[in-house]
Design a protein around this motif. Structure first.
Motif, mmCIF file in Angstrom:
data_model
loop_
_atom_site.group_PDB
_atom_site.id
_atom_site.type_symbol
_atom_site.label_atom_id
_atom_site.label_comp_id
_atom_site.label_asym_id
_atom_site.label_seq_id
_atom_site.Cartn_x
_atom_site.Cartn_y
_atom_site.Cartn_z
ATOM 1 N N ALA A 85 27.747 99.477 43.762
ATOM 2 C CA ALA A 85 28.674 98.883 44.429
ATOM 3 C C ALA A 85 28.376 97.461 44.609
ATOM 4 O O ALA A 85 27.030 96.841 44.732
ATOM 5 N N THR A 86 29.278 96.512 45.022
ATOM 6 C CA THR A 86 29.137 95.086 45.350
ATOM 7 C C THR A 86 28.335 94.935 46.575
ATOM 8 O O THR A 86 27.193 94.202 46.202
ATOM 9 N N GLU A 87 28.195 95.872 47.521
ATOM 10 C CA GLU A 87 27.418 95.711 48.556
ATOM 11 C C GLU A 87 26.006 95.886 48.289
ATOM 12 O O GLU A 87 24.881 95.406 48.805
ATOM 13 N N PHE A 88 25.715 96.801 47.256
ATOM 14 C CA PHE A 88 24.317 97.092 46.991
ATOM 15 C C PHE A 88 23.677 95.870 46.291
ATOM 16 O O PHE A 88 22.509 95.187 46.473
ATOM 17 N N TYR A 89 24.575 95.337 45.388
ATOM 18 C CA TYR A 89 23.814 93.994 44.534
ATOM 19 C C TYR A 89 23.711 92.936 45.507
ATOM 20 O O TYR A 89 22.778 92.043 45.461
ATOM 21 N N TYR A 90 24.610 92.640 46.586
ATOM 22 C CA TYR A 90 24.506 91.560 47.353
ATOM 23 C C TYR A 90 23.131 91.664 48.165
ATOM 24 O O TYR A 90 22.634 90.907 48.484
ATOM 25 N N GLY A 91 23.064 92.793 48.774
ATOM 26 C CA GLY A 91 21.776 93.302 49.397
ATOM 27 C C GLY A 91 20.538 92.842 48.684
ATOM 28 O O GLY A 91 19.574 92.128 49.354
ATOM 29 N N GLN A 92 20.510 93.291 47.468
ATOM 30 C CA GLN A 92 19.407 93.042 46.572
ATOM 31 C C GLN A 92 19.264 91.529 46.196
ATOM 32 O O GLN A 92 18.004 90.921 46.376
ATOM 33 N N LEU A 93 20.261 91.003 45.924
ATOM 34 C CA LEU A 93 20.055 89.425 45.745
ATOM 35 C C LEU A 93 19.656 88.535 47.068
ATOM 36 O O LEU A 93 18.881 87.582 46.698
ATOM 37 N N ILE A 94 20.166 88.875 48.276
ATOM 38 C CA ILE A 94 19.761 88.185 49.247
ATOM 39 C C ILE A 94 18.307 88.356 49.581
ATOM 40 O O ILE A 94 17.520 87.305 49.905
ATOM 41 N N GLU A 95 17.800 89.739 49.210
ATOM 42 C CA GLU A 95 16.278 89.764 49.672
ATOM 43 C C GLU A 95 15.532 89.141 48.628
ATOM 44 O O GLU A 95 14.492 88.380 48.997
ATOM 45 N N PHE A 96 15.672 88.964 47.375
ATOM 46 C CA PHE A 96 15.033 88.296 46.291
ATOM 47 C C PHE A 96 15.138 87.010 46.702
ATOM 48 O O PHE A 96 14.304 86.076 46.481
ATOM 49 N N ILE A 97 16.425 86.379 46.843
ATOM 50 C CA ILE A 97 16.444 84.928 46.756
ATOM 51 C C ILE A 97 15.908 84.240 48.080
ATOM 52 O O ILE A 97 15.087 83.182 48.252
#
Length: 374
Positions: free
Chosen positions: A217-229
């Motif tokens: 889901a979009t929310e999953f990818y958003y959470g992963q991106l926030i953490e990495f960046i």
């Protein structure tokens, strides 16, 4: 005849009277010349003129016919959209109003990704992929609700694209996009379009993107991106111009964008999934730092941009637009089912997506719960 059509015909007439480098020059050679030519090169004017001539001749209609033949479900949706050809966006966009579903498209961008579009459908497959991508954003209601609660529009953009791109045929996607499970790629001439430090940061995302699972889901990818960046490149979240082509950045004299991106700030209350208001081009004429040469490029990571989407409609407006979209999707489902006997009804739409779309239009299912699966 509207002003845009009249202006484009005027530009075409001017180009027809202008000497060009060569009308027989291959598209690959022309793109190579555009990439390499310097501002003081005596041939620059004729090279750019030939580029403009070919862009002005680009026609989206063959791609839309391909869509109808290969993807009946998406083809039905496409027929319900108003198509607007414009040089005032860099790539492509979908916009929703109370009365219309609209797709805007830049001929410069579509020519760049499918320069041999006139020869056969195979040479239009990347243009087809862009249209399919835009239709996914529309039918999944990203233009209405999906950026709510997401603080960083650029990452919301990437997350939505990650959730969609893995559902599209891989050979239909232009280079340089975010695809979960794959290393990042860039256009061959990226070094002449984007800032070196930002290209380096972007490519450092490559292993991270390749490690992401598909079909989330979009929310999953958003959470992963926030953490990495946040851990590796927090400056990416602070600079509103990060990742934009050089001729689209704030401070460029030919860019009338406010840096926020999207079509949400346009008069008339349109909510859009699109890109910045200017690409260094105005009505077919070159401007800024080589705008003609560099037109047709979006922000790093995506060929469109769905950032702020404001002003927000109230709940009654949302529900009205949503119901109209559900009616169109429902009709498209019926058409796809009827065409299935010919072996082509749903095209490349995955079975899981077919099932979720049926749930989405059901009045007995919570649509918010369904959309969280994308």
């Amino acid at each position: 005849m509207n002003d845009a059509t009249s202006n484009e015909q005027h530009v075409i007439s001017e180009l027809d009277m202008t000497d060009v480098v060569s009308e027989t020059m291959s598209s690959d050679e022309l793109i190579k010349r555009l990439r390499e030519i310097s501002d003081d090169d005596a041939e620059k004017s004729s090279v750019v003129t030939e580029f403009e001539r070919r862009v002005s001749a680009y026609d989206l209609e063959p791609t839309l016919i391909d869509l109808l033949q290969r993807e009946p479900f998406l083809g039905y949706l496409s027929r319900r959209l108003t198509k607007i050809r414009t040089r005032k966006i860099a790539t492509a966009a979908v916009t929703v109003t109370a009365d219309s579903f609209i797709m805007m498209w830049s001929p410069a961008f579509f020519w760049r990704i499918s320069p041999e579009w006139m020869t056969c459908g195979e040479n239009r497959r990347k243009a087809l992929g862009v249209v399919m991508h835009e239709l996914y954003h529309l039918m999944l209601e990203h233009v209405l609700v999906r950026s709510e609660g997401m603080e960083y529009p650029m990452l919301a953009n990437w997350a939505m694209d990650l959730s969609i791109n893995c559902m599209l045929p891989r050979d239909h996607l232009p280079d340089g996009l975010l695809i979960p499970g794959e290393q990042l790629t860039l256009p061959d001439d990226a070094a002449s379009v984007y800032r070196p430090d930002e290209l380096k940061q972007y490519m450092q995302l490559s292993s991270f993107i390749a490690s992401l699972p598909t079909n989330q889901a979009t929310e999953f990818y958003y959470g992963q991106l926030i953490e990495f960046i946040n851990q590796n490149h927090p400056n990416m979240l602070k600079d509103p111009d990060w990742g934009k082509p050089s001729d689209q950045r704030l401070g460029n004299g030919d860019n009338d964008s406010d840096g926020s991106g999207g079509q949400g700030g346009k008069p008339g209350g349109q909510r859009g999934h699109g890109d910045d208001d200017s690409d260094g081009q105005q009505d077919g004429k070159s401007g800024g730092s080589g705008g003609s040469v560099k037109s047709g490029y979006g922000r790093l990571g995506n060929f469109d941009n769905h950032t702020t989407w404001r002003p927000n409609p109230n709940e009654a407006e949302k529900e009205y637009i949503r119901q109209r979209m559900h009616d169109i999707v429902s009709a498209a489902i019926n058409e796809a089912d009827n065409a299935s006997s010919a072996g082509r009804g749903w095209g490349s739409i995955p079975a899981e997506m077919q099932a979720l779309l049926r749930k989405l239009i059901s009045r007995t299912v919570n649509w918010r719960a369904v959309l969280r699966q994308f």
